[in-house]
Design a protein around this motif. Structure first.
Motif, PDB file in Angstrom:
ATOM      1  N   GLY A  81      -2.509  37.827  84.941  1.00  0.00           N
ATOM      2  CA  GLY A  81      -1.161  38.346  84.807  1.00  0.00           C
ATOM      3  C   GLY A  81      -0.114  37.293  85.073  1.00  0.00           C
ATOM      4  O   GLY A  81       0.930  37.249  84.446  1.00  0.00           O
ATOM      5  N   ARG A 115       7.534  37.637  76.645  1.00  0.00           N
ATOM      6  CA  ARG A 115       6.079  37.574  76.563  1.00  0.00           C
ATOM      7  C   ARG A 115       5.683  37.021  75.207  1.00  0.00           C
ATOM      8  O   ARG A 115       6.432  37.121  74.225  1.00  0.00           O
ATOM      9  CB  ARG A 115       5.444  38.952  76.786  1.00  0.00           C
ATOM     10  CG  ARG A 115       5.819  39.590  78.115  1.00  0.00           C
ATOM     11  CD  ARG A 115       4.855  40.673  78.529  1.00  0.00           C
ATOM     12  NE  ARG A 115       3.583  40.127  79.007  1.00  0.00           N
ATOM     13  CZ  ARG A 115       2.580  40.881  79.469  1.00  0.00           C
ATOM     14  NH1 ARG A 115       2.707  42.196  79.487  1.00  0.00           N
ATOM     15  NH2 ARG A 115       1.470  40.329  79.887  1.00  0.00           N
ATOM     16  N   LEU A 168      12.940  39.490  80.263  1.00  0.00           N
ATOM     17  CA  LEU A 168      11.487  39.518  80.178  1.00  0.00           C
ATOM     18  C   LEU A 168      11.069  38.915  78.837  1.00  0.00           C
ATOM     19  O   LEU A 168      11.536  39.340  77.780  1.00  0.00           O
ATOM     20  CB  LEU A 168      10.965  40.949  80.286  1.00  0.00           C
ATOM     21  CG  LEU A 168       9.442  41.117  80.116  1.00  0.00           C
ATOM     22  CD1 LEU A 168       8.697  40.359  81.203  1.00  0.00           C
ATOM     23  CD2 LEU A 168       9.067  42.600  80.138  1.00  0.00           C
ATOM     24  N   ASP A 205       6.399  44.846  79.428  1.00  0.00           N
ATOM     25  CA  ASP A 205       5.599  44.424  80.589  1.00  0.00           C
ATOM     26  C   ASP A 205       4.309  45.207  80.748  1.00  0.00           C
ATOM     27  O   ASP A 205       3.510  44.915  81.648  1.00  0.00           O
ATOM     28  CB  ASP A 205       6.427  44.510  81.869  1.00  0.00           C
ATOM     29  CG  ASP A 205       6.961  45.913  82.142  1.00  0.00           C
ATOM     30  OD1 ASP A 205       6.731  46.805  81.301  1.00  0.00           O
ATOM     31  OD2 ASP A 205       7.608  46.107  83.190  1.00  0.00           O
ATOM     32  N   THR A 206       4.066  46.193  79.875  1.00  0.00           N
ATOM     33  CA  THR A 206       2.813  46.970  79.960  1.00  0.00           C
ATOM     34  C   THR A 206       1.928  46.770  78.737  1.00  0.00           C
ATOM     35  O   THR A 206       0.970  47.504  78.551  1.00  0.00           O
ATOM     36  CB  THR A 206       3.116  48.474  80.123  1.00  0.00           C
ATOM     37  OG1 THR A 206       3.752  48.967  78.927  1.00  0.00           O
ATOM     38  CG2 THR A 206       4.008  48.735  81.329  1.00  0.00           C
ATOM     39  N   GLU A 228      13.018  40.871  75.559  1.00  0.00           N
ATOM     40  CA  GLU A 228      13.746  42.128  75.678  1.00  0.00           C
ATOM     41  C   GLU A 228      15.199  41.847  76.049  1.00  0.00           C
ATOM     42  O   GLU A 228      15.477  41.089  76.975  1.00  0.00           O
ATOM     43  CB  GLU A 228      13.105  43.019  76.741  1.00  0.00           C
ATOM     44  CG  GLU A 228      11.854  43.742  76.256  1.00  0.00           C
ATOM     45  CD  GLU A 228      11.378  44.802  77.234  1.00  0.00           C
ATOM     46  OE1 GLU A 228      10.619  45.677  76.819  1.00  0.00           O
ATOM     47  OE2 GLU A 228      11.775  44.758  78.422  1.00  0.00           O
TER      48      GLU A 228
END
Length: 428
Positions: A407, A45, A43, A25-26, A58
Motif C-alpha cells: 500500500g 494513483r 490523491l 483510494d479503494t 482526484e
C-alpha cells in the motif's frame, strides 16, 4: 456508471473498464500500478490501461477541465509536460453517492519524481542537476507567458538526459497563460515560490536523513535563481559591441544553441557612425540539437542525448571521409551502421533499462573510459559487450520503475538508480 462523462481528445474505450464507481483510494490492487510518485495536495494513483500506465488525480470538475486544457495548450507549444488523456466527471458509487471528478494523464516513461532519484541520500551534484533542469523548464515556460504559481520539484518529473536531467511539468493546476507575456513581478514571484518550495522539499529530505551532509538545502534552492537569471539573460538580453566584433553575433547564437535553443529572429541595429551592433533574440524555442537529430535521422531524443549523438555522427563523418557528402545521406549511413546495430545488440530482457539514446550515450562514455584505462582506442563492438555485461545488466528498469506491491510506496530497492549511474564508471 450510466451517468459517467468522459472528455477526451483521443478516448480509449478501455477507460470504461476501470472501476470509476469506487473511490480512488479503494481501487483493487489488480488495477493499480505501484510507481514512485511525488508529493501532491490531491490523491494520485497509477493504473494500467491498454498496455501503458496512466496517472489519475482526484480533484474538482472545474479544476480538472482547466488543467486538462492547459496541458493540451502547453503540448501544442512544445513545452515538456505530461500528456493529458481525459477528464472524467459524474462519477457515482453503487449507492448513488457522488465521487470526485478525476484528471487522467499518461505516465511519462523513463521519468522519476525527485524523491526516487537518490539511493541512500541525495548528493550535491544530483541536487544541483535537478535544480538546473527545473530552472531551464521555468525559463521556457516564462518565455511563452506561462505563470506557474506553484514551482517545485514535486510538481516536476525528471528524465535522464546524457548525464543531466530533463524536467517535465506535471501539475499545471495553478498555471495561467498570458499571451502578452509575463511582467517582471510575475516572473520574480514564480522564482521566489520555487526557491521557498525547493528549500522546503530538500529540508524534508534532510529531516529524513536522505540528504547528503554536504548539501546545503538553502544554497541549492537559491541556485535556481542564479541559474534562471543566467539563462534568461542569455535568451533575452541585449548585447552592444563594436562593428569590428561582429563575430560575437555567431558566438551568441552558438551559445544559445548549446543551451538547446533556436533563434527565430535577431534584431541587429547599427547606431550612428556604424560602430555598434545590437543583437536581441526575439522569440526562442528549445530543442536545437534534438530537432536537428530528428531531421537528419528520425531519432527522437532528449537535448543532451541528441548533442552527444550528433557529436558521434560528426566524428563518424570526419573519420570516414564523408565531409564532402550530403549531411542527410551521411546521417542515414551513421544510423544504419553505428546507432541501430548498437540498439539491436541490446538483449531483449535489458531493453527497458534505459531509453535507446541514453544507452548509446552511456556506451560511448563507457568506451571512452575503457580507452583511457587501456591506453588504446577500444572498438565499439568490444566496448558494447563490456557495457552490456558490466553496466547495463546491473541497472534497474527506468521505463517503469515499480515498487513491491504494498500500500505504501517505500521504494526500498528501485531508488538505487543514482548510485548505479556513477558506479558503472568505476567498473572500467
Amino acid at each position: 456508471m450510466t451517468s459517467l462523462n468522459i472528455t477526451s481528445a483521443t478516448a480509449d474505450p478501455a477507460l470504461l473498464d476501470l472501476p470509476w464507481n469506487l473511490p480512488l483510494d479503494t481501487w483493487p490492487e489488480d488495477s493499480i500500478a505501484t510507481l514512485p510518485k511525488g508529493i501532491s495536495r490531491h490523491l494520485v494513483r497509477f493504473a494500467y490501461l491498454s498496455g501503458y500506465v496512466i496517472a489519475i488525480k482526484e480533484t474538482s470538475g472545474e479544476m480538472a477541465r482547466s488543467e486538462y486544457e492547459m496541458l493540451r495548450t502547453l503540448q501544442r507549444m512544445d513545452i515538456p509536460c505530461v500528456d493529458p488523456l481525459a477528464v472524467i466527471t459524474n462519477r457515482r458509487d453503487n449507492d448513488g453517492n457522488e465521487l470526485n471528478p478525476v484528471l487522467v494523464t499518461r505516465h511519462l516513461k523513463f521519468s522519476l519524481p525527485y524523491r526516487a532519484l537518490y539511493s541512500q541520500r541525495l548528493r550535491p551534484d544530483t541536487a544541483a542537476r535537478l535544480v538546473d533542469a527545473l530552472a531551464l523548464l521555468l525559463v521556457r515556460l516564462h518565455i511563452i507567458g506561462f505563470y506557474w504559481g506553484d514551482v517545485s520539484l514535486s510538481n516536476t518529473l525528471f528524465r535522464r538526459d546524457a548525464g543531466a536531467f530533463a524536467a517535465y511539468l506535471v501539475d499545471a493546476e495553478t498555471g495561467k497563460l498570458y499571451p502578452g507575456g509575463l511582467s517582471n513581478g510575475q516572473r520574480e514571484n514564480d522564482l521566489e515560490v520555487a526557491r521557498v518550495n525547493i528549500a522546503g522539499e530538500l529540508l524534508d529530505l534532510e529531516a529524513g536523513d536522505r540528504l547528503d551532509e554536504d548539501v546545503d538545502a538553502v544554497d541549492v534552492a537559491a541556485g535556481i535563481v542564479a541559474k534562471y537569471r543566467s539563462l534568461w539573460k542569455e535568451l533575452t538580453g541585449t548585447e552592444t559591441f563594436s562593428d569590428a566584433e561582429r563575430w560575437r553575433i555567431n558566438d551568441r547564437v552558438e551559445r544559445l544553441n548549446d543551451l538547446g535553443f533556436d533563434i527565430e529572429e535577431l534584431a541587429i541595429k547599427t547606431t550612428e557612425g556604424g560602430t555598434q551592433v545590437k543583437i536581441q533574440p526575439k522569440v526562442v524555442d528549445a530543442g536545437h540539437h534534438s530537432r536537428r537529430l530528428l531531421r537528419l535521422t528520425g531519432l527522437d531524443a532528449q537535448e543532451n542525448q541528441a548533442r552527444r549523438l550528433l557529436n558521434d555522427l560528426d566524428a563518424y563523418r570526419s573519420k570516414n571521409d564523408r565531409v564532402e557528402l550530403d549531411e542527410e545521406m551521411v546521417a542515414h549511413e551513421w544510423a544504419a551502421r553505428v546507432f541501430e546495430p548498437v540498439v539491436r545488440a541490446i538483449p531483449r530482457e535489458l531493453r527497458g533499462r534505459l531509453e535507446p539514446a541514453e544507452v548509446f550515450h552511456q556506451m560511448l562514455e563507457h568506451r571512452w573510459y575503457l580507452s583511457q584505462a587501456q591506453g588504446r582506442d577500444v572498438p565499439i563492438a568490444e566496448a558494447l559487450t563490456s557495457y552490456i555485461n558490466d553496466v547495463l545488466r546491473h541497472r534497474r528498469d527506468e521505463q517503469m520503475v515499480i515498487a513491491p506491491p504494498t500500500g505504501a510506496i517505500t521504494l526500498p530497492t528501485a531508488i538505487q538508480l543514482e548510485h548505479e549511474e556513477d558506479d558503472w564508471r568505476s567498473k572500467v
